[in-house]
Design a protein around this motif. Structure first.
Motif, mmCIF file in Angstrom:
data_model
loop_
_atom_site.group_PDB
_atom_site.id
_atom_site.type_symbol
_atom_site.label_atom_id
_atom_site.label_comp_id
_atom_site.label_asym_id
_atom_site.label_seq_id
_atom_site.Cartn_x
_atom_site.Cartn_y
_atom_site.Cartn_z
ATOM 1 N N LEU A 79 -12.928 76.102 48.919
ATOM 2 C CA LEU A 79 -11.899 75.136 49.315
ATOM 3 C C LEU A 79 -11.064 75.631 50.494
ATOM 4 O O LEU A 79 -10.616 74.827 51.312
ATOM 5 N N VAL A 102 -12.980 74.450 53.495
ATOM 6 C CA VAL A 102 -13.690 73.209 53.195
ATOM 7 C C VAL A 102 -14.012 72.396 54.443
ATOM 8 O O VAL A 102 -14.991 71.656 54.466
ATOM 9 N N SER A 103 -13.229 72.533 55.491
ATOM 10 C CA SER A 103 -13.492 71.760 56.714
ATOM 11 C C SER A 103 -14.818 72.135 57.362
ATOM 12 O O SER A 103 -15.351 71.369 58.163
ATOM 13 N N ASN A 149 -17.559 72.468 55.705
ATOM 14 C CA ASN A 149 -18.630 72.030 54.821
ATOM 15 C C ASN A 149 -18.725 70.510 54.777
ATOM 16 O O ASN A 149 -17.899 69.799 55.339
ATOM 17 N N MET A 172 -18.849 66.575 53.274
ATOM 18 C CA MET A 172 -17.940 65.774 52.455
ATOM 19 C C MET A 172 -18.303 65.886 50.982
ATOM 20 O O MET A 172 -17.426 65.788 50.125
ATOM 21 N N ARG A 176 -16.515 68.924 49.888
ATOM 22 C CA ARG A 176 -15.065 68.663 49.865
ATOM 23 C C ARG A 176 -14.674 67.809 48.659
ATOM 24 O O ARG A 176 -13.783 68.165 47.883
ATOM 25 N N ASN A 177 -15.331 66.676 48.490
ATOM 26 C CA ASN A 177 -14.960 65.750 47.418
ATOM 27 C C ASN A 177 -15.262 66.310 46.033
ATOM 28 O O ASN A 177 -14.424 66.249 45.139
ATOM 29 N N GLY A 188 -13.251 69.674 45.354
ATOM 30 C CA GLY A 188 -11.884 69.317 44.996
ATOM 31 C C GLY A 188 -11.813 68.708 43.609
ATOM 32 O O GLY A 188 -10.956 69.071 42.802
ATOM 33 N N ASP A 204 -8.482 65.989 47.418
ATOM 34 C CA ASP A 204 -7.941 67.087 48.213
ATOM 35 C C ASP A 204 -6.865 67.819 47.417
ATOM 36 O O ASP A 204 -6.341 67.307 46.430
ATOM 37 N N MET A 224 -6.879 73.671 50.277
ATOM 38 C CA MET A 224 -7.812 73.322 51.349
ATOM 39 C C MET A 224 -7.222 73.584 52.729
ATOM 40 O O MET A 224 -6.049 73.333 52.964
ATOM 41 N N ILE A 273 -7.541 71.878 55.176
ATOM 42 C CA ILE A 273 -7.176 70.598 55.792
ATOM 43 C C ILE A 273 -5.865 70.039 55.226
ATOM 44 O O ILE A 273 -5.396 68.999 55.676
#
Length: 181
Positions: A34, A37-38, A40, A42, A45-46, A49, A125, A129, A131
């Motif tokens: 995490l 995560v940017s 990797n 989606m 990420r989803n 998370g 999120d 993370m 992001i």
């Protein structure tokens, strides 16, 4: 909550495992995944998370929980320092959960300087993370996706949020707070 755990959380877990299978991510902790995560997909990420957020969510609740944290707990003092009082914390946390448009989470987290803050994130999120608008280590999280409350509360998110304070496991929150310091 059984459907929430057995279907939604299980889905995030299975989908994350599929997304990282046979990649270098399979050997990393979820926190490390995490934190970057940017870099990797989606799917990572989803589902990453969703996996992390729900693991924390289940652990910070207990049928024997609720009320304010005990005065001797480190997190109780930190809440007072950061928000003025437990009641002020509760109002601010409730507002973060209630005003999250659509699906997401409300968080109590510890920032890099050791101070607690409240934030809200969209979807799956979280403050770990890279992001995240406000980065930190979550110690308490509340799922405000409709799947978390709709069966019991329908469209009454404020009632669900209020009920959450009756099941917070402050011993677990304090443990996470101490570990994050």
């Amino acid at each position: 909550m059984e459907i929430h755990h057995g279907k939604h959380h299980a889905g995030y877990t299975n989908n994350l495992n599929a997304a990282i299978a046979d990649t270098p991510l399979a050997d990393q902790s979820i926190e490390d995944i995490l934190a970057n995560v940017s870099k990797n997909s989606m799917a990572v990420r989803n589902n990453g998370g969703g996996f992390y957020n729900h693991c924390l969510f289940w652990e910070v609740m207990s049928p024997n929980g609720g009320g304010a944290p005990a005065d001797g707990m480190a997190v109780a003092g930190a809440i007072k320092d950061a928000f003025g009082s437990y009641d002020d914390f509760k109002k601010e946390f409730s507002a973060a959960a209630a005003t999250r448009f659509g699906s997401g989470w409300a968080w109590l987290s510890l920032d890099g300087s050791g101070k607690l803050f409240i934030s809200s994130t969209a979807n799956q999120d979280n403050p770990l993370m890279d992001i995240a608008d406000h980065k930190g280590t979550p110690v308490l999280g509340l799922d405000v996706w409709e799947h978390a409350y709709y069966l019991n509360y329908q469209n009454r998110r404020p009632d669900y949020i209020s009920s959450f304070f009756n099941v917070i496991n402050w011993e677990e929150v304090n443990k996470r707070f101490e570990a994050a310091k």
